[in-house]
Design a protein around this motif. Sequence first.
Motif, PDB file in Angstrom:
ATOM      1  N   VAL A 288     -77.205  79.735  41.191  1.00 28.86           N
ATOM      2  CA  VAL A 288     -77.999  78.761  40.452  1.00 28.86           C
ATOM      3  C   VAL A 288     -77.992  77.414  41.170  1.00 28.86           C
ATOM      4  O   VAL A 288     -77.044  77.084  41.869  1.00 28.86           O
ATOM      5  CB  VAL A 288     -77.466  78.555  39.011  1.00 28.86           C
ATOM      6  CG1 VAL A 288     -77.639  79.796  38.169  1.00 28.86           C
ATOM      7  CG2 VAL A 288     -76.019  78.108  39.004  1.00 28.86           C
ATOM      8  N   PRO A 289     -79.057  76.640  40.964  1.00 31.27           N
ATOM      9  CA  PRO A 289     -79.037  75.262  41.449  1.00 31.27           C
ATOM     10  C   PRO A 289     -78.045  74.446  40.615  1.00 31.27           C
ATOM     11  O   PRO A 289     -77.840  74.705  39.430  1.00 31.27           O
ATOM     12  CB  PRO A 289     -80.470  74.765  41.193  1.00 31.27           C
ATOM     13  CG  PRO A 289     -81.295  75.991  40.985  1.00 31.27           C
ATOM     14  CD  PRO A 289     -80.371  77.017  40.419  1.00 31.27           C
ATOM     15  N   VAL A 290     -77.448  73.447  41.256  1.00 31.25           N
ATOM     16  CA  VAL A 290     -76.581  72.508  40.571  1.00 31.25           C
ATOM     17  C   VAL A 290     -77.387  71.207  40.455  1.00 31.25           C
ATOM     18  O   VAL A 290     -77.909  70.712  41.459  1.00 31.25           O
ATOM     19  CB  VAL A 290     -75.269  72.263  41.343  1.00 31.25           C
ATOM     20  CG1 VAL A 290     -74.355  71.321  40.569  1.00 31.25           C
ATOM     21  CG2 VAL A 290     -74.560  73.588  41.639  1.00 31.25           C
ATOM     22  N   VAL A 291     -77.508  70.704  39.220  1.00 35.01           N
ATOM     23  CA  VAL A 291     -78.360  69.539  38.975  1.00 35.01           C
ATOM     24  C   VAL A 291     -77.582  68.442  38.261  1.00 35.01           C
ATOM     25  O   VAL A 291     -76.589  68.703  37.588  1.00 35.01           O
ATOM     26  CB  VAL A 291     -79.600  69.912  38.128  1.00 35.01           C
ATOM     27  CG1 VAL A 291     -80.492  70.911  38.875  1.00 35.01           C
ATOM     28  CG2 VAL A 291     -79.207  70.460  36.761  1.00 35.01           C
ATOM     29  N   ASP A 292     -78.077  67.206  38.412  1.00 40.47           N
ATOM     30  CA  ASP A 292     -77.478  66.089  37.683  1.00 40.47           C
ATOM     31  C   ASP A 292     -78.116  65.999  36.297  1.00 40.47           C
ATOM     32  O   ASP A 292     -78.894  66.875  35.899  1.00 40.47           O
ATOM     33  CB  ASP A 292     -77.611  64.783  38.475  1.00 40.47           C
ATOM     34  CG  ASP A 292     -79.051  64.323  38.683  1.00 40.47           C
ATOM     35  OD1 ASP A 292     -79.982  64.830  37.988  1.00 40.47           O
ATOM     36  OD2 ASP A 292     -79.261  63.440  39.533  1.00 40.47           O
ATOM     37  N   ASP A 293     -77.835  64.935  35.572  1.00 41.63           N
ATOM     38  CA  ASP A 293     -78.339  64.796  34.200  1.00 41.63           C
ATOM     39  C   ASP A 293     -79.860  64.640  34.120  1.00 41.63           C
ATOM     40  O   ASP A 293     -80.438  64.797  33.055  1.00 41.63           O
ATOM     41  CB  ASP A 293     -77.659  63.609  33.506  1.00 41.63           C
ATOM     42  CG  ASP A 293     -76.189  63.901  33.224  1.00 41.63           C
ATOM     43  OD1 ASP A 293     -75.841  65.091  33.047  1.00 41.63           O
ATOM     44  OD2 ASP A 293     -75.393  62.949  33.186  1.00 41.63           O
ATOM     45  N   LYS A 294     -80.502  64.327  35.242  1.00 42.98           N
ATOM     46  CA  LYS A 294     -81.959  64.198  35.255  1.00 42.98           C
ATOM     47  C   LYS A 294     -82.630  65.406  35.912  1.00 42.98           C
ATOM     48  O   LYS A 294     -83.789  65.350  36.300  1.00 42.98           O
ATOM     49  CB  LYS A 294     -82.361  62.914  35.975  1.00 42.98           C
ATOM     50  CG  LYS A 294     -81.916  61.677  35.218  1.00 42.98           C
ATOM     51  CD  LYS A 294     -82.369  60.412  35.904  1.00 42.98           C
ATOM     52  CE  LYS A 294     -81.902  59.227  35.080  1.00 42.98           C
ATOM     53  NZ  LYS A 294     -82.163  57.969  35.747  1.00 42.98           N
ATOM     54  N   ASP A 295     -81.860  66.492  36.059  1.00 41.92           N
ATOM     55  CA  ASP A 295     -82.336  67.740  36.676  1.00 41.92           C
ATOM     56  C   ASP A 295     -82.698  67.595  38.149  1.00 41.92           C
ATOM     57  O   ASP A 295     -83.480  68.375  38.690  1.00 41.92           O
ATOM     58  CB  ASP A 295     -83.518  68.342  35.898  1.00 41.92           C
ATOM     59  CG  ASP A 295     -83.077  68.925  34.564  1.00 41.92           C
ATOM     60  OD1 ASP A 295     -81.908  69.362  34.465  1.00 41.92           O
ATOM     61  OD2 ASP A 295     -83.886  68.943  33.626  1.00 41.92           O
ATOM     62  N   HIS A 296     -82.118  66.593  38.811  1.00 39.50           N
ATOM     63  CA  HIS A 296     -82.297  66.456  40.259  1.00 39.50           C
ATOM     64  C   HIS A 296     -81.312  67.383  40.962  1.00 39.50           C
ATOM     65  O   HIS A 296     -80.146  67.479  40.569  1.00 39.50           O
ATOM     66  CB  HIS A 296     -82.053  65.016  40.718  1.00 39.50           C
ATOM     67  CG  HIS A 296     -83.096  64.073  40.235  1.00 39.50           C
ATOM     68  ND1 HIS A 296     -82.797  62.976  39.464  1.00 39.50           N
ATOM     69  CD2 HIS A 296     -84.430  64.065  40.402  1.00 39.50           C
ATOM     70  CE1 HIS A 296     -83.904  62.331  39.179  1.00 39.50           C
ATOM     71  NE2 HIS A 296     -84.919  62.973  39.728  1.00 39.50           N
TER      72      HIS A 296
END
Length: 150
Positions: free
Chosen positions: A35-43
Motif C-alpha cells: 500500500v502507499p503510505v500517505v500523510d494526513d492530506k493523502d500526499h
Amino acid sequence: MKVRDFMITKVFTVKPLNTVKELLQILNSNRIGGVPVVDDKDHLVGIVSDGDVLRYLSPKPLGVAGLVYIIEDGKFEDVLVEKLDTPVKEIMTKRNVLFVSPDEEFEDTIRLLSRHHYKKLPVVNGAGRVVGVLSRGDIIHNISKKIISS
C-alpha cells in the motif's frame, strides 16, 4: 490509453505511524501485497509491501556464513509480537518512490513496471494526492478485458 483507464481507484493506504500489525491486517483482509503510505492530506510519503514486512520480521543472521541467529530476549514469537508494534515509517520505502500520474501513457507505465520489477505503482494527481494504484495484476486483467476480449 492512459493510466486512468486501468488504475484501481479504491486505494488502501496507511499512515507512517500505523503499526506493522495494522498494516498486516489491511494487507491480509484485502488480499493485497502493498500500500502507499500517505500523510494526513493523502500526499504520498512512501510505499510499503509484504516483502518489506518479511524482511523486517525475519531473524538477522550473524556469525560464520549466517548460520547463527540471535533472538533478542526470548523466543522468536515474542520478538515477532514486539516487532508488530513498530511504526510503518520504520520499514517503508521513502526514497526514490516511483509513481505515475493518471494522465501518463499506459505504454510508458508498463515499461516502468517491467524495468524496475515493481508489483504496483501509486497513481498521484497534480496536487500530490494518491488517487489510485496500478498493479501488474490489474494491467494483465484489464488487457484481457479491454483489448483481447473486444
